[in-house]
Design an enzyme around this catalytic site. Structure first.
Site, PDB file in Angstrom:
ATOM      1  N   GLY A 125       0.830  -1.212   0.000  1.00 54.35           N
ATOM      2  CA  GLY A 125       0.000   0.000   0.000  1.00 54.35           C
ATOM      3  C   GLY A 125       0.854   1.247   0.000  1.00 54.35           C
ATOM      4  N   ARG A 149     -11.862   2.500   5.963  1.00 55.67           N
ATOM      5  CA  ARG A 149     -13.272   2.879   6.142  1.00 55.67           C
ATOM      6  C   ARG A 149     -13.480   4.262   5.540  1.00 55.67           C
ATOM      7  NH1 ARG A 149     -15.487   2.749  12.106  1.00 55.67           N
ATOM      8  NH2 ARG A 149     -13.463   3.577  12.729  1.00 55.67           N
ATOM      9  N   GLN A 204      -0.350 -12.800   0.853  1.00 48.80           N
ATOM     10  CA  GLN A 204       0.791 -12.045   1.386  1.00 48.80           C
ATOM     11  C   GLN A 204       1.463 -12.824   2.505  1.00 48.80           C
ATOM     12  OE1 GLN A 204      -0.436  -7.977   2.184  1.00 48.80           O
ATOM     13  NE2 GLN A 204      -0.468  -7.512   0.002  1.00 48.80           N
ATOM     14  N   GLY A 262      -3.142  -2.457   7.946  1.00 51.32           N
ATOM     15  CA  GLY A 262      -4.416  -2.467   7.210  1.00 51.32           C
ATOM     16  C   GLY A 262      -5.524  -3.108   8.032  1.00 51.32           C
ATOM     17  N   ASN A 263      -6.669  -2.485   8.041  1.00 51.84           N
ATOM     18  CA  ASN A 263      -7.795  -2.963   8.858  1.00 51.84           C
ATOM     19  C   ASN A 263      -8.636  -4.036   8.187  1.00 51.84           C
ATOM     20  OD1 ASN A 263      -7.706  -1.593  11.331  1.00 51.84           O
ATOM     21  ND2 ASN A 263      -8.238   0.327  10.284  1.00 51.84           N
ATOM     22  N   ASP A 295      -3.413   3.562  19.060  1.00 52.96           N
ATOM     23  CA  ASP A 295      -4.364   3.659  20.165  1.00 52.96           C
ATOM     24  C   ASP A 295      -3.625   4.022  21.465  1.00 52.96           C
ATOM     25  OD1 ASP A 295      -6.412   2.595  18.372  1.00 52.96           O
ATOM     26  OD2 ASP A 295      -5.265   0.749  18.545  1.00 52.96           O
ATOM     27  N   ARG A 314      -2.777   7.618  21.305  1.00 51.90           N
ATOM     28  CA  ARG A 314      -3.988   8.426  21.533  1.00 51.90           C
ATOM     29  C   ARG A 314      -4.324   8.458  23.021  1.00 51.90           C
ATOM     30  NH1 ARG A 314      -7.234   5.643  16.455  1.00 51.90           N
ATOM     31  NH2 ARG A 314      -6.623   7.158  14.867  1.00 51.90           N
ATOM     32  N   HIS A 337      -7.882  -3.774  17.606  1.00 50.95           N
ATOM     33  CA  HIS A 337      -7.812  -2.378  17.154  1.00 50.95           C
ATOM     34  C   HIS A 337      -9.184  -2.023  16.574  1.00 50.95           C
ATOM     35  CE1 HIS A 337      -6.698   1.369  15.341  1.00 50.95           C
ATOM     36  NE2 HIS A 337      -7.075   0.923  14.156  1.00 50.95           N
TER      37      HIS A 337
HETATM   38  P1  NAD Z   1      -5.235   4.325   1.128  1.00 55.27           P
HETATM   39  O1  NAD Z   1      -6.470   3.934   0.411  1.00 55.27           O
HETATM   40  O2  NAD Z   1      -4.750   5.726   1.032  1.00 55.27           O
HETATM   41  O3  NAD Z   1      -4.030   3.392   0.683  1.00 55.27           O
HETATM   42  C1  NAD Z   1      -4.142   2.007   0.658  1.00 55.27           C
HETATM   43  C2  NAD Z   1      -3.274   1.531  -0.471  1.00 55.27           C
HETATM   44  O4  NAD Z   1      -3.246   0.113  -0.417  1.00 55.27           O
HETATM   45  C3  NAD Z   1      -3.786   1.926  -1.849  1.00 55.27           C
HETATM   46  O5  NAD Z   1      -2.766   2.619  -2.557  1.00 55.27           O
HETATM   47  C4  NAD Z   1      -4.119   0.589  -2.504  1.00 55.27           C
HETATM   48  O6  NAD Z   1      -3.852   0.568  -3.884  1.00 55.27           O
HETATM   49  C5  NAD Z   1      -3.181  -0.335  -1.739  1.00 55.27           C
HETATM   50  N1  NAD Z   1      -3.571  -1.744  -1.791  1.00 55.27           N
HETATM   51  C6  NAD Z   1      -4.815  -2.279  -1.762  1.00 55.27           C
HETATM   52  N2  NAD Z   1      -4.741  -3.618  -1.873  1.00 55.27           N
HETATM   53  C7  NAD Z   1      -3.437  -3.936  -1.947  1.00 55.27           C
HETATM   54  C8  NAD Z   1      -2.726  -5.152  -2.075  1.00 55.27           C
HETATM   55  N3  NAD Z   1      -3.359  -6.320  -2.172  1.00 55.27           N
HETATM   56  N4  NAD Z   1      -1.376  -5.111  -2.124  1.00 55.27           N
HETATM   57  C9  NAD Z   1      -0.724  -3.952  -2.059  1.00 55.27           C
HETATM   58  N5  NAD Z   1      -1.336  -2.756  -1.950  1.00 55.27           N
HETATM   59  C10 NAD Z   1      -2.677  -2.753  -1.883  1.00 55.27           C
HETATM   60  O7  NAD Z   1      -5.451   3.907   2.663  1.00 55.27           O
HETATM   61  P2  NAD Z   1      -4.606   4.357   3.934  1.00 55.27           P
HETATM   62  O8  NAD Z   1      -5.225   5.586   4.514  1.00 55.27           O
HETATM   63  O9  NAD Z   1      -3.145   4.350   3.610  1.00 55.27           O
HETATM   64  O10 NAD Z   1      -4.978   3.171   4.945  1.00 55.27           O
HETATM   65  C11 NAD Z   1      -4.529   1.863   4.704  1.00 55.27           C
HETATM   66  C12 NAD Z   1      -5.113   0.902   5.727  1.00 55.27           C
HETATM   67  O11 NAD Z   1      -4.643   1.220   7.053  1.00 55.27           O
HETATM   68  C13 NAD Z   1      -6.645   0.948   5.835  1.00 55.27           C
HETATM   69  O12 NAD Z   1      -7.134  -0.375   5.965  1.00 55.27           O
HETATM   70  C14 NAD Z   1      -6.893   1.722   7.108  1.00 55.27           C
HETATM   71  O13 NAD Z   1      -8.145   1.434   7.681  1.00 55.27           O
HETATM   72  C15 NAD Z   1      -5.752   1.214   7.952  1.00 55.27           C
HETATM   73  N6  NAD Z   1      -5.400   1.992   9.139  1.00 55.27           N
HETATM   74  C16 NAD Z   1      -5.034   1.295  10.240  1.00 55.27           C
HETATM   75  C17 NAD Z   1      -4.664   1.965  11.387  1.00 55.27           C
HETATM   76  C18 NAD Z   1      -4.249   1.214  12.625  1.00 55.27           C
HETATM   77  O14 NAD Z   1      -4.047   1.848  13.684  1.00 55.27           O
HETATM   78  N7  NAD Z   1      -4.083  -0.100  12.611  1.00 55.27           N
HETATM   79  C19 NAD Z   1      -4.682   3.360  11.412  1.00 55.27           C
HETATM   80  C20 NAD Z   1      -5.056   4.040  10.251  1.00 55.27           C
HETATM   81  C21 NAD Z   1      -5.426   3.340   9.109  1.00 55.27           C
HETATM   82  C1  LMR Z   2      -7.801   4.527  12.966  1.00 52.60           C
HETATM   83  O1  LMR Z   2      -7.858   4.037  14.084  1.00 52.60           O
HETATM   84  O2  LMR Z   2      -7.607   5.730  12.760  1.00 52.60           O
HETATM   85  C2  LMR Z   2      -7.909   3.620  11.775  1.00 52.60           C
HETATM   86  O3  LMR Z   2      -7.985   2.292  12.176  1.00 52.60           O
HETATM   87  C3  LMR Z   2      -8.963   4.030  10.848  1.00 52.60           C
HETATM   88  C4  LMR Z   2     -10.343   3.568  11.273  1.00 52.60           C
HETATM   89  O4  LMR Z   2     -11.041   3.024  10.412  1.00 52.60           O
HETATM   90  O5  LMR Z   2     -10.710   3.761  12.439  1.00 52.60           O
END
Ligand code: NAD
Ligand code: LMR
Length: 331
Positions: free
Chosen positions: A10, A91, A117, A135-136, A163, A166, A191
């Site tokens: 990503g 989301r 993966q 990724g969520n 978290d 935060r 999470h």
């Molecule tokens: P984004 O949409 O900006 O970027 C995600 C990227 O992943 C895109 O460029 C997409 O093309 C790529 N992608 C999708 N499927 C893929 C695959 N199979 N292989 C490689 N790349 C792939 O999203 P973002 O804002 O960067 O968020 C990414 C993820 O992180 C989301 O699921 C989001 O909910 C999660 N997130 C988690 C936390 C946490 O605390 N755990 C916090 C924030 C966001």
């Molecule tokens: C966050 O905690 O900011 C991310 O996991 C995004 C979400 O969907 O809550």
């Protein structure tokens, strides 16, 4: 110069953009380590990574090694020390006319990504590779990846450091403290809005944080709600999910495992449960963690858990069991 091989999926997304310079600059792995980056994207946008590569080059970091772009995880994961699995959909976006609002919606869409993966990393990454799922829904994605990785010497984690950060920020604001005054923050469980940030076992200047704060009503209502719902609050305010703070938390998690955890602290991430604290084995669950001098991660044992905390831990455990049940076909 020493070298570290880091894979980021990503990488062309929001979090990826915020992450790459901080991985390459020397801040994360140190000024004496070259960072080789394997950037992974879906085929439709992999060409954008060439822009990221050019920007990294233009930063002029001494610590930047090679930057390679991939859409094939098998090719990308060879000899990897670290894999940051960010790639997945967030989301708040609309797919086929349906707004993706809840993590449950993400389960089926994103879960499938982690089977292949996981397998690729299990077969090709280094024996002692560490894998952090961002990724969520991060915990259950990590469970899928870890299962298909089927490589016990590798360490799979799902990110809860955001978290924990935060939670520390809310406590610092409430008590007019520095963030560094707050130690041993645990995020138990998922999470998700069922996570339990534990102020009984967190410490402020060596004392229990809940005792220091001395305002149970604030802890059980405001604090809990704000931390549990912070992701949604950011999506509502920004129109996109957290990115800078998420990338920052990923960097914090990597750094937390690069040297021995100080005696007066621990860090938070979700790892495969071994039954500690009666959490069923086979869930990726948020625990208090320590790293030893070799980077081996273990769960901090024997913390006291109040009845109130136990109830919260059971709630988040049940949610993870339900998520696991929902994706059983992917395990
Ligand atoms: P984004 O949409 O900006 O970027 C995600 C990227 O992943 C895109 O460029 C997409 O093309 C790529 N992608 C999708 N499927 C893929 C695959 N199979 N292989 C490689 N790349 C792939 O999203 P973002 O804002 O960067 O968020 C990414 C993820 O992180 C989301 O699921 C989001 O909910 C999660 N997130 C988690 C936390 C946490 O605390 N755990 C916090 C924030 C966001
Ligand atoms: C966050 O905690 O900011 C991310 O996991 C995004 C979400 O969907 O809550």
């Amino acid at each position: 110069m020493k070298e570290v091989n880091v894979l980021v999926t990503g990488a062309a997304g929001q979090i990826g953009y915020a992450l790459l310079t901080r991985l390459a600059s020397g801040e994360t792995f140190g000024s004496d380590v070259k960072v080789n980056l394997n950037l992974v994207e879906v085929p439709q946008v992999v060409s954008r990574l060439e822009g990221s590569r050019m920007e990294l080059e233009d930063c002029g970091f001494n610590t930047l090694g090679t930057v390679k772009n991939f859409s094939d995880m098998n090719e990308a994961s060879g000899d990897v020390d670290w894999a940051l699995l960010v790639g997945s959909i967030p989301r708040g976006i609309t797919i086929n006319g349906k707004k993706i609002e809840e993590r449950a919606d993400l389960l089926k869409i994103n879960g499938g990504i982690f089977t292949e993966q996981g397998k690729a990393l299990g077969e090709n990454a280094k024996a002692d590779a560490k894998i952090l799922v961002v990724g969520n829904p991060a915990n259950t994605n990590a469970l899928i990846g870890c299962t298909h990785g089927n490589n016990e010497s590798q360490t799979w984690m799902a990110m809860t450091a955001l978290d924990a950060n935060r939670a520390k920020a809310q406590v610092a604001n409430k008590c007019n403290l520095e963030i560094s005054d707050i130690k041993k923050m645990t995020i138990w469980g998922n999470h998700s809005p069922t996570m339990y940030p534990d102020l009984d076992n967190a410490e402020i200047k060596g004392e229990s944080a809940s005792g220091w704060i001395n305002d149970q009503n604030w802890i059980e209502s405001d604090f809990l709600r704000i931390v549990q719902q912070r992701g949604k609050a950011i999506i509502d305010a920004r129109g996109a999910s957290s990115a800078t703070s998420a990338a920052n938390a990923a960097i914090d998690t990597v750094k937390a495992t690069l040297s021995e955890t100080p005696e007066d602290d621990w860090f938070s991430a979700a790892v495969l449960s071994d039954g500690s604290y009666n959490v069923p084995e086979g869930l990726i669950f948020g625990f208090p963690l320590k790293a030893d001098a070799n980077g081996k991660v273990s769960i901090v044992q024997d913390l006291p858990i109040s009845d109130y905390a136990q109830g919260k831990i059971e709630l988040t455990t049940q949610e993870l069991l339900d998520e696991k049940n929902d994706i059983n076909d992917l395990l």
